[in-house]
Design an enzyme around this catalytic site. Structure first.
Site, PDB file in Angstrom:
ATOM      1  CG  HIS A   1      41.968 -10.403  -9.766  1.00  0.00           C
ATOM      2  ND1 HIS A   1      42.268  -8.762  -9.474  1.00  0.00           N
ATOM      3  CD2 HIS A   1      43.307 -10.884  -9.485  1.00  0.00           C
ATOM      4  CE1 HIS A   1      43.351  -8.937 -10.594  1.00  0.00           C
ATOM      5  NE2 HIS A   1      43.659  -9.753 -10.437  1.00  0.00           N
TER       6      HIS A   1
ATOM      7  CB  THR B   1      42.331 -23.275   0.001  1.00  0.00           C
ATOM      8  OG1 THR B   1      42.036 -25.097   0.297  1.00  0.00           O
ATOM      9  CG2 THR B   1      42.730 -23.880  -1.889  1.00  0.00           C
ATOM     10  CE  LYS B   2      42.474 -27.560   5.268  1.00  0.00           C
ATOM     11  NZ  LYS B   2      41.472 -29.166   6.043  1.00  0.00           N
TER      12      LYS B   2
ATOM     13  NE  ARG C   1      43.897 -35.527  -0.054  1.00  0.00           N
ATOM     14  CZ  ARG C   1      44.806 -36.630   0.633  1.00  0.00           C
ATOM     15  NH1 ARG C   1      45.093 -37.359   1.642  1.00  0.00           N
ATOM     16  NH2 ARG C   1      45.638 -38.007  -1.013  1.00  0.00           N
TER      17      ARG C   1
ATOM     18  CE  LYS D   1      55.777 -39.327   6.806  1.00  0.00           C
ATOM     19  NZ  LYS D   1      57.496 -39.956   6.383  1.00  0.00           N
TER      20      LYS D   1
END
Length: 179
Positions: free
Chosen positions: A104, A151-152, A167, A170
């Site tokens: 949104h 998110t990335k 993130r 390992k």
């Protein structure tokens, strides 16, 4: 049996290990016809899918027929009314995973911002209750820990990612070289 299934689904998805090595593909196919096409518990799809899997637009999903199992888990949420989702061969999607191509608009919640494709590479595993957000690319052999929010992008792959935001926890290449 494939003749009947071919009346409801694209024939390209009526092959592969779930049809050639057992009956699971046929069971999923007839169950999908019953729940999606006859009872209308969910919209019809171009491939067999559990009625508890939410798929915004089955035309915007690309995957290998061997990975039909990814659409049998309850709670799987593939929001791609705009934008595409590409799942690499050998990828596993656990129950209650959300893959989203558009969010949104924070300035106007009645609208969506421009969609971005989500690409998940070969031999990946997205753990239960994880969310993959718009524009994310995961390289081959990326494992997403349960409950993570991705998110990335991690285009290099070969890693385990987890957390919110996800993130690298390992590197799988390093663990292979030390054994």
């Amino acid at each position: 049996m494939k003749l009947v299934l071919g009346l409801f689904f694209d024939r390209e998805y009526l092959k592969g290990r779930h049809f050639d090595e057992g009956l699971s593909g046929y069971i999923w196919g007839f169950r999908s016809i019953w729940t999606r096409n006859i009872l209308r518990l969910a919209p019809p799809c171009r491939f067999p899918a559990n009625h508890q899997a939410t798929i915004s637009n089955s035309d915007r999903i690309e995957f290998h027929p061997d990975d039909l199992n990814n659409f049998q888990s309850p709670g799987t949420y593939l929001q791609n009314f705009a934008g595409n989702i590409r799942l690499g061969h050998g990828t596993y999607i656990a129950p209650n995973v959300g893959i989203i191509t558009a969010n949104h608009d924070p300035a106007n919640l009645n609208q969506h911002i421009e969609a971005k494709d989500v690409i998940i590479g070969e031999s990946c595993w997205v753990g239960m209750n994880s969310i993959v957000l718009p524009g994310v690319t995961l390289g081959p052999r990326t494992i997403v820990g349960a409950g993570s929010v991705v998110t990335k992008s991690f285009p290099e792959g070969q890693c385990v990612i987890a957390g919110n935001p996800a993130r690298v926890i390992k590197n799988l290449n390093e663990s292979r070289n030390t054994s």
